[in-house]
Design a protein around this motif. Structure first.
Motif, PDB file in Angstrom:
ATOM      1  N   ILE A 113       0.883  -1.179   0.000  1.00  0.00           N
ATOM      2  CA  ILE A 113       0.000   0.000   0.000  1.00  0.00           C
ATOM      3  C   ILE A 113       0.912   1.217   0.000  1.00  0.00           C
ATOM      4  O   ILE A 113       1.601   1.510   0.982  1.00  0.00           O
ATOM      5  N   ILE A 114       0.935   1.877  -1.147  1.00  0.00           N
ATOM      6  CA  ILE A 114       1.974   2.887  -1.397  1.00  0.00           C
ATOM      7  C   ILE A 114       1.434   4.306  -1.321  1.00  0.00           C
ATOM      8  O   ILE A 114       0.406   4.638  -1.918  1.00  0.00           O
ATOM      9  N   VAL A 115       2.180   5.162  -0.605  1.00  0.00           N
ATOM     10  CA  VAL A 115       1.946   6.602  -0.653  1.00  0.00           C
ATOM     11  C   VAL A 115       3.131   7.215  -1.396  1.00  0.00           C
ATOM     12  O   VAL A 115       4.282   6.888  -1.117  1.00  0.00           O
ATOM     13  N   GLU A 116       2.822   8.097  -2.357  1.00  0.00           N
ATOM     14  CA  GLU A 116       3.875   8.740  -3.155  1.00  0.00           C
ATOM     15  C   GLU A 116       3.939  10.230  -2.824  1.00  0.00           C
ATOM     16  O   GLU A 116       2.911  10.918  -2.852  1.00  0.00           O
ATOM     17  N   LEU A 117       5.126  10.708  -2.492  1.00  0.00           N
ATOM     18  CA  LEU A 117       5.317  12.144  -2.241  1.00  0.00           C
ATOM     19  C   LEU A 117       6.024  12.731  -3.448  1.00  0.00           C
ATOM     20  O   LEU A 117       7.197  12.415  -3.720  1.00  0.00           O
ATOM     21  N   GLU A 118       5.317  13.549  -4.184  1.00  0.00           N
ATOM     22  CA  GLU A 118       5.848  14.071  -5.440  1.00  0.00           C
ATOM     23  C   GLU A 118       6.668  15.344  -5.227  1.00  0.00           C
ATOM     24  O   GLU A 118       6.410  16.117  -4.313  1.00  0.00           O
ATOM     25  N   GLY A 119       7.591  15.576  -6.143  1.00  0.00           N
ATOM     26  CA  GLY A 119       8.371  16.809  -6.119  1.00  0.00           C
ATOM     27  C   GLY A 119       7.539  17.994  -6.589  1.00  0.00           C
ATOM     28  O   GLY A 119       6.328  17.886  -6.790  1.00  0.00           O
ATOM     29  N   THR A 120       8.194  19.112  -6.790  1.00  0.00           N
ATOM     30  CA  THR A 120       7.549  20.348  -7.220  1.00  0.00           C
ATOM     31  C   THR A 120       6.649  20.129  -8.438  1.00  0.00           C
ATOM     32  O   THR A 120       7.095  19.619  -9.470  1.00  0.00           O
ATOM     33  N   THR A 121       5.402  20.518  -8.318  1.00  0.00           N
ATOM     34  CA  THR A 121       4.435  20.345  -9.403  1.00  0.00           C
ATOM     35  C   THR A 121       4.923  21.079 -10.661  1.00  0.00           C
ATOM     36  O   THR A 121       5.315  22.239 -10.593  1.00  0.00           O
TER      37      THR A 121
ATOM     38  N   ALA B 126       1.940  16.303  -3.879  1.00  0.00           N
ATOM     39  CA  ALA B 126       3.179  17.079  -3.983  1.00  0.00           C
ATOM     40  C   ALA B 126       3.675  17.559  -2.626  1.00  0.00           C
ATOM     41  O   ALA B 126       2.905  18.055  -1.800  1.00  0.00           O
ATOM     42  N   GLY B 127       4.965  17.423  -2.418  1.00  0.00           N
ATOM     43  CA  GLY B 127       5.619  17.924  -1.204  1.00  0.00           C
ATOM     44  C   GLY B 127       6.742  18.896  -1.549  1.00  0.00           C
ATOM     45  O   GLY B 127       7.570  19.218  -0.705  1.00  0.00           O
ATOM     46  N   ASP B 128       6.755  19.350  -2.823  1.00  0.00           N
ATOM     47  CA  ASP B 128       7.656  20.423  -3.254  1.00  0.00           C
ATOM     48  C   ASP B 128       9.146  20.149  -3.017  1.00  0.00           C
ATOM     49  O   ASP B 128       9.930  21.090  -2.882  1.00  0.00           O
ATOM     50  N   PHE B 129       9.547  18.882  -2.967  1.00  0.00           N
ATOM     51  CA  PHE B 129      10.959  18.519  -2.761  1.00  0.00           C
ATOM     52  C   PHE B 129      11.497  19.047  -1.427  1.00  0.00           C
ATOM     53  O   PHE B 129      12.705  19.162  -1.247  1.00  0.00           O
ATOM     54  N   ALA B 130      10.610  19.386  -0.477  1.00  0.00           N
ATOM     55  CA  ALA B 130      11.073  20.005   0.773  1.00  0.00           C
ATOM     56  C   ALA B 130      10.750  19.126   1.983  1.00  0.00           C
ATOM     57  O   ALA B 130       9.701  18.484   2.040  1.00  0.00           O
ATOM     58  N   ARG B 131      11.657  19.112   2.952  1.00  0.00           N
ATOM     59  CA  ARG B 131      11.518  18.248   4.121  1.00  0.00           C
ATOM     60  C   ARG B 131      10.240  18.550   4.911  1.00  0.00           C
ATOM     61  O   ARG B 131       9.464  17.653   5.245  1.00  0.00           O
TER      62      ARG B 131
ATOM     63  N   TYR C 228       7.071   6.167  -1.150  1.00  0.00           N
ATOM     64  CA  TYR C 228       8.024   6.528  -2.212  1.00  0.00           C
ATOM     65  C   TYR C 228       8.069   8.042  -2.299  1.00  0.00           C
ATOM     66  O   TYR C 228       7.062   8.686  -2.608  1.00  0.00           O
ATOM     67  N   ALA C 229       9.217   8.616  -2.004  1.00  0.00           N
ATOM     68  CA  ALA C 229       9.378  10.070  -2.084  1.00  0.00           C
ATOM     69  C   ALA C 229      10.277  10.410  -3.271  1.00  0.00           C
ATOM     70  O   ALA C 229      11.269   9.717  -3.505  1.00  0.00           O
ATOM     71  N   HIS C 230       9.948  11.480  -3.988  1.00  0.00           N
ATOM     72  CA  HIS C 230      10.736  11.863  -5.160  1.00  0.00           C
ATOM     73  C   HIS C 230      12.093  12.453  -4.802  1.00  0.00           C
ATOM     74  O   HIS C 230      12.897  12.707  -5.690  1.00  0.00           O
ATOM     75  N   ASN C 231      12.316  12.777  -3.512  1.00  0.00           N
ATOM     76  CA  ASN C 231      13.685  13.110  -3.101  1.00  0.00           C
ATOM     77  C   ASN C 231      13.865  12.817  -1.611  1.00  0.00           C
ATOM     78  O   ASN C 231      12.906  12.557  -0.877  1.00  0.00           O
TER      79      ASN C 231
ATOM     80  N   SER D  32      13.547   6.304  -1.894  1.00  0.00           N
ATOM     81  CA  SER D  32      13.762   7.703  -2.248  1.00  0.00           C
ATOM     82  C   SER D  32      14.835   7.882  -3.321  1.00  0.00           C
ATOM     83  O   SER D  32      15.365   6.912  -3.850  1.00  0.00           O
ATOM     84  N   ILE D  33      15.123   9.151  -3.601  1.00  0.00           N
ATOM     85  CA  ILE D  33      16.067   9.513  -4.672  1.00  0.00           C
ATOM     86  C   ILE D  33      16.939  10.685  -4.210  1.00  0.00           C
ATOM     87  O   ILE D  33      16.435  11.600  -3.541  1.00  0.00           O
TER      88      ILE D  33
END
Ligand code: GYE
Length: 323
Positions: free
Chosen positions: A164-172, A201-206, A227-230, A256-257
């Motif tokens: 069951i995956i949650v994805e945190l995307e970078g800057t839209t 989206a989490g804007d690539f920010a902590r 899964y976080a984009h950064n 992550s990345i």
């Protein structure tokens, strides 16, 4: 990205009908010193700070009189920073476009002013602006591939029944957010035991990553993969998970990345599973490509950066060189 791959292929096979040659791009004279613009998009995370530092360090060895600015997370300010660099008469522009569309005018104005432009670390909308025509080249990673590698690792290492995956995307609207999502989601879609229940989206920010994770945890308390984009957002997500008593690395996999120091430490501590590398050290590559361009070489439209993968197998080995 797709368009760029096609262009590269076209060049490789000598099909040059619609591909502009390097003569159409603004030329760059060979000189001892160059005035170089590097308009950074924001400086709120270690990745950006390391990238700017890499340009500053390279300035000494590459004969650059370097002008840097910080757009503080505003695409409009980044466009204005490019305008002011053009007005100051830069010889070369190394532009990391915060978002794919809003930075297009900056690319076109630099082109019109006769300034060779190299996109670094992110790209602009490939449907509208092309390498070899509107700008010289894109220097950076294959973000689709990064997302796919993150997904591959997830599928290979998840040992529960249903993911069951949650994805945190970078800057839209940024190229890494678009492509890291595509690469990951496409691979996951081929696996019936995996479902992405939320993607935000989490804007690539902590901090934003932590806040978004806190909210998503309320709707999806049964999440077992993040899964976080950064890395910055992944660290924020780990904080949010721990706050509600979850145990990252044990009852939830964090993927992550980037490969920041904090991420490598989280891997060593058993809280993060993998970080696919996305290196911020663009200075030496920028110097090399600029020097080749000034010497009259045709530059490949996509100067690709090869990325490593950091896991418990090698994190300790790499942490001293991390940022
Ligand atoms: O992953 C992220 C940064 O554009 C590749 O932007 C870069 C990304 C990097 O803010 O941490």
């Amino acid at each position: 990205m797709k368009r760029r791959i096609l262009m590269g292929t076209a060049i490789a096979f000598g099909i040059v009908a619609t591909v502009a040659s390097a003569q159409d791009l603004p030329p760059l004279q060979q000189k001892d010193t160059y005035t170089v613009g590097f308009p950074q998009m924001e400086s709120n995370n270690p990745w950006r700070i390391a990238e700017t530092q890499s340009f500053v360090d390279t300035a000494e060895t590459c004969g650059w009189n370097l002008i840097t600015t910080d757009a503080a997370g505003s695409a409009a300010k980044q466009v204005a920073d490019v305008d002011s660099m053009i007005a100051q008469g830069i010889d070369v522009l190394f532009l990391p476009p915060r978002e794919e569309k809003p930075l297009l005018p900056a690319v076109f104005r630099a082109r019109a002013a006769g300034i060779p432009t190299f996109l670094v670390d992110r790209s602009v909308d490939p449907e509208v602006a092309q390498a070899g025509v509107d700008y010289v080249a894109f220097l950076g990673s294959d973000f689709v591939e990064q997302g796919r590698r993150a997904a591959e690792w997830t599928v290979a290492n998840f040992d529960g029944e249903a993911g069951i995956i949650v994805e945190l995307e970078g800057t839209t609207g940024s190229s890494p957010a678009n492509d890291r999502r595509q690469g990951f989601d496409d691979f996951i879609a081929q696996h019936d035991n995996m479902t992405i229940v939320a993607s935000q989206a989490g804007d690539f920010a902590r901090d934003k990553g932590r806040q978004v994770m806190e909210t998503l945890l309320q709707a999806h308390p049964d999440v077992n993969i993040v899964y976080a984009h950064n890395d910055e957002m992944a660290i924020g997500a780990i904080q949010a998970l721990e706050l509600v008593g979850r145990v990252p690395g044990e009852d939830v996999l964090v993927i992550s990345i980037d490969g920041t120091r904090d991420a490598l430490q989280a891997i060593i501590d058993g809280k993060m599973g993998v970080s696919v590398e996305s290196s911020p050290f663009f200075g030496p590559l920028a110097c090399d490509v600029m020097t080749r361009y000034a010497a009259g070489e045709e530059i490949e439209p996509w100067v690709k950066v090869e990325d490593r993968v950091f896991t418990i197998e090698n994190a300790a080995e790499h942490i001293d060189a991390a940022y």
